[in-house]
Design an enzyme around this catalytic site. Structure first.
Site, PDB file in Angstrom:
ATOM      1  N   ASP A  73       0.803  -1.218   0.000  1.00 41.54           N
ATOM      2  CA  ASP A  73       0.000   0.000   0.000  1.00 41.54           C
ATOM      3  C   ASP A  73       0.838   1.271   0.000  1.00 41.54           C
ATOM      4  O   ASP A  73       0.406   2.294  -0.523  1.00 41.54           O
ATOM      5  CB  ASP A  73      -1.010   0.006   1.135  1.00 41.54           C
ATOM      6  CG  ASP A  73      -0.418  -0.318   2.500  1.00 41.54           C
ATOM      7  OD1 ASP A  73       0.805  -0.440   2.617  1.00 41.54           O
ATOM      8  OD2 ASP A  73      -1.201  -0.442   3.466  1.00 41.54           O
ATOM      9  N   ASP A 483       3.874   1.463  13.250  1.00 44.89           N
ATOM     10  CA  ASP A 483       3.048   0.251  13.340  1.00 44.89           C
ATOM     11  C   ASP A 483       3.698  -0.941  14.031  1.00 44.89           C
ATOM     12  O   ASP A 483       3.008  -1.698  14.702  1.00 44.89           O
ATOM     13  CB  ASP A 483       2.557  -0.195  11.963  1.00 44.89           C
ATOM     14  CG  ASP A 483       1.601   0.801  11.355  1.00 44.89           C
ATOM     15  OD1 ASP A 483       0.903   1.488  12.116  1.00 44.89           O
ATOM     16  OD2 ASP A 483       1.556   0.913  10.124  1.00 44.89           O
TER      17      ASP A 483
END
Length: 885
Positions: A73, A483
């Site tokens: 992504d 993350d």
């Protein structure tokens, strides 16, 4: 894995990313401007983490075995290397001005001409990405690309990015491609192999689904648009456009359309299910079934209900083949694949089954009945058909010890990419929020025999890097990542055993070590509910959570004094504070939200910066006073103090429409001088001084001489040399940079999705011993194995292994050969090439120059050829001819 995957990473960097607006360059033809300074000889590699981000798409070529691509992504696209069981990055050439093109929303591999591959790129459809999307096309499997800019944006990191594939090549007439687009832009088509594109005006439903229509940012309120295109290969012949094409639309009442006249006209499939979005549409042409995986949302994080349907293409009959009754689902269905060797075998995933785990279902009778990857025996106990082996990427356990029915490592999450190898029914790959998993034992599923799932992610590096630190002792690198928190990297070539834990931040925003006591390390980051600061006394190997002042909402920046005795923290949500590792006291004289750093010599001195004003404290951060003004007040700015030099500070940052550059102070920030010739700069860092130099080596991600790149100065900023090249740009590199204080020339560069890259120089003193070898002992001193591992029309890839067959160690090497047919070297890794005519010399990288007796060094490269591509007949090392394996 947290449901914030890549949204927070992208948002955290938005301000910096907007600092350089995109340009509308013509596709593939304009030559880049030349840098004023000559590029140095550098070899670039990734600091190994393996994975770290969401992989929403995996594409197997249907006509060539082992030709596999993956899209991410925010981290570009990759091609599978079967020989090394690893992934090769394909979009490292994306430049600063087109950083959004590292987000890949669709990928298509040409089944007629497997050398051709296409990527639809663009990261955000709202104003976070100021540039439009594009379609990239390659005739050499992604080694090089040409670009066609589109008149609208694409969203590789937007909601719904796991649906697809939105980009497809006609399996019979490969000059025809379709592209599904978001934001009401409809269906587009190319009839000249992706060079030009036009809207399919006969397709009138652009899709109306919005994840959250009330979102004023434009992120969740964007319309998902056209989400997949599937050809029925049974309705065409070679050279003629395929007659029947299916298209999925982000419209819960009108999700699937069909054309039976090669796209001239379109009709909504009658009788189709409503109330859901069709995430995938996969056709089994042999049995005449179109399979559809439905969810009530676009994903990839959410989905509360779902169904799976089968459409009989000959009769128009719809059959609900859901493996779980709708009332029993708490997740949407996303990943969907058919076994091309046994088309009655279908698999589907419950992509948003976060708790206790994802679920994968398998049918061998076209969806008539299903089995599951795992079942409950007696709740909360589970029986798995598989065993997870994450020994190659051990951090995938997250250091967790969950209570049943959760397990670690998890089978997955966000499992929207799910593919069975069309040539091998035993091999399956699927993407998760942090890796690619797979098995080569899938047939055991149907026999009730336990099979093993392992990471298949080596070479795919997909982390957003927020900060980097390279201490003078201990681990060579400590990273702060979006993350997955970050790592202590004790070996750059080995996957770390575990990310930071105790506490385990969702994202680490800042990390620092004490300059004269490097075992003292501090980090700050995001964590729901806190604590959001942590301390280590063993160089980051172990951590303890710190206390928080009231009002903290996020990590911000944190600094530790030169001697490790005091900390200054500027967290999100409240003001700057100082402390010794326990309670915090509010600092005065400095605004909330300021960036903070420590002097690297004086333990009582700390610095801060915000909105164009530089601040300093000489009492351990208790009180700050404003010093220099007139610095960049718009855009992001980052600064660092020089090791071993009190009051020596470098500051970078700004915005294109305001002050933007690099500034230097030698008086503790009382005054700053702008560095001439540096037009723009976004990061600054320091490494070991060059041989014979007294001042540390400077590194910056900057624009100098009209060229964007990674630059180095060995003379305190008087002159600069670009150390990367156009093949190694990695999109946006404005997050962090640092040299290595122990290895001259080594630089660590942050990316927003391609992980941590580091470069070593082949210059004397660079790397881990970058000198040329002396003349090797005569007679069998070296042996060479040269192997062409992949070849296509006009291009090839080769691996070379050089073995030291002498009785003494080498401290460096330079291997030479002649090409008999005029081949040309392209990109080389693990060595630095030079070529004059047919003569090639490959010199060791900084890290692999030392080769013990009996040991080997390996490198690889891509090249071009015309006519023929014969293997070189002879190789020489230091004047001695090597034996050829």
């Amino acid at each position: 894995m947290r449901s914030t995957r890549h949204v927070l990473a992208g948002l955290a960097l938005t301000a910096g990313l907007l600092a350089a607006p995109l340009t509308g360059a013509a596709p593939a033809t304009a030559a880049p401007p030349e840098a004023a300074a000559a590029a140095s000889s550098y070899t670039w590699r990734n600091v190994r983490i393996d994975g770290g981000g969401f992989v929403p798409g995996i594409v197997f070529n249907r006509t060539e075995k082992n030709l596999v691509y993956a899209r991410t992504d925010i981290g570009g696209a990759y091609r599978w290397n079967q020989a090394t069981a690893s992934w090769t990055p394909l979009l490292d050439s994306v430049d600063w001005d087109h950083w959004g093109h590292t987000g890949v929303v669709g990928l298509a591999s040409d089944g007629v001409d497997p050398d051709r591959v296409y990527a639809a790129v663009g990261t955000y459809t709202n104003d976070w990405d100021p540039g439009n999307g594009a379609v990239l096309r390659s005739a050499d499997r992604g080694a090089t690309w040409q670009r066609t800019d589109l008149p609208f944006k694409l969203g590789g990191n937007m909601p719904g990015r796991g649906m697809g594939e939105r980009l497809a090549v006609d399996p019979h007439r490969n000059s025809v491609l379709y592209l599904g687009t978001p934001s009401g832009n409809g269906l587009w088509r190319s009839t000249d192999s992706g060079v030009t594109w036009s809207k399919v005006t006969s397709f009138t439903n652009p899709g109306n689904h919005q994840q959250d229509p009330t979102d004023t940012s434009g992120y969740n309120s964007d319309e998902q648009g056209i989400v997949w295109v599937t050809f029925d290969e049974s309705t065409g012949t070679a050279g003629s456009a395929t007659s029947t094409v299916y298209v999925g639309v982000g419209d819960k009442q009108n999700a699937v359309y069909r054309s039976t006249d090669a796209g001239a006209t379109w009709t909504r499939l009658p009788g189709q299910p409503t109330g859901y979005l069709a995430h995938k549409g996969v056709l089994d042409a042999e049995n005449g079934y179109l399979y559809l995986a439905y969810s009530d949302t676009a994903g990839p994080y959410d989905g509360g209900r779902g169904q799976v349907w089968r459409y009989a293409t000959a009769t128009g009959t719809w059959t609900d083949i859901s493996p779980v009754a709708e009332a029993d689902t708490y997740y949407g269905f996303g990943g969907l694949t058919v076994d091309r060797q046994h088309p009655g075998t279908v698999m589907v995933s419950g992509y948003s089954s976060w708790y206790p785990d994802t679920q994968i279902f398998r049918s061998t009778d076209s969806g008539g009945s299903w089995t599951r990857a795992w079942d409950y025996t007696s709740y909360p106990n589970r029986a798995n058909r598989y065993t997870m082996d994450v020994s190659s990427v051990p951090w995938l356990t997250w250091g967790a010890d969950p209570a049943p029915p959760e397990q670690t490592p998890k089978l997955g999450w966000m499992t929207e990419a799910l593919e069975i190898d069309p040539f091998d029914s035993n091999r399956m790959m699927y993407g998760t929020g942090a890796t690619i998993y797979g098995t080569t034992e899938l047939a055991k599923w149907d026999t009730g025999t336990n099979f093993t799932i392992r990471p298949m992610v080596k070479g795919l590096e997909e982390t957003a890097v927020l900060d980097l630190a390279s201490p003078p002792s201990g681990a060579p690198l400590i990273s702060a990542l979006g993350d997955i928190g970050g790592f202590r990297h004790t070996d750059l070539t080995t996957v770390p055993s575990m990310m930071f834990t105790g506490p385990d931040f969702t994202s680490t925003t800042s990390v620092d070590f004490a300059e004269t006591k490097p075992d003292s390390v501090v980090r700050a980051g995001h964590l729901d509910g806190g604590p959001r600061v942590a301390f280590s006394t063993d160089n980051g190997a172990n951590w303890s959570a710190g206390q928080e002042p009231s009002g903290v909402t996020g990590g911000g920046t944190v600094a530790v004094s030169a001697d490790g005795g005091r900390f200054v923290w500027s967290p999100d949500g409240t003001g700057v504070h100082t402390g010794t590792g326990g309670a915090w006291t509010a600092s005065t004289g400095i605004p909330a939200g300021a960036t903070v750093e420590s002097d690297r010599v004086d333990p009582k001195t700390f610095y801060g910066f915000k909105d164009g004003t530089f601040y300093a404290s000489t009492d351990g951060g208790a009180t700050f006073t404003a010093r220099a003004g007139g610095l960049p007040a718009k855009g992001d700015a980052r600064f660092k103090a020089v090791p071993g030099r009190k009051g020596d500070i470098w500051l970078s940052g700004g915005a294109p429409d305001a002050a933007y550059g690099l500034w230097h102070s030698t008086d503790g920030g009382a005054t700053f001088t702008r560095v001439s010739g540096v037009e723009q700069a976004d990061t600054v860092g320091f490494g070991k001084a060059a041989p014979g130099a007294a001042y540390p080596t400077l590194f910056t991600s900057a624009k100098i001489g009209g060229v964007r790149g990674i630059f180095r100065s060995t003379d305190a900023g008087t002159s600069w040399v670009r150390v990367n090249d156009d093949a190694h740009q990695w999109g946006w590199t404005g997050g962090a940079i640092t040299g290595d204080p122990r290895v001259y020339g080594r630089v660590y560069v942050s990316t927003n999705g391609r992980g941590i890259v580091y470069g070593d120089t082949s210059e004397t003193g660079g790397g881990d011993g970058g000198t040329d070898p002396g003349t090797p002992p005569a007679g069998g001193a070296c042996k060479v194995a040269y192997k062409v591992t992949n070849q296509w029309q006009g291009g090839f890839q080769a691996d070379v292994t050089l073995t030291n067959t002498s009785t003494t160690a080498w401290t460096g090497w330079a291997l030479g050969w002649e090409y008999p047919a005029g081949q040309r070297i392209g990109q080389m890794w693990n060595a630095a090439p030079s070529q004059s005519g047919t003569a090639v010399t490959s010199r060791n990288a900084g890290w692999n120059g030392s080769v013990a007796a009996g040991a080997s060094a390996s490198f690889g490269f891509t090249g071009t050829w015309t006519g023929t591509n014969p293997v070189p007949a002879a190789f020489t090392l230091g004047g001695t001819t090597c034996s050829v394996a």
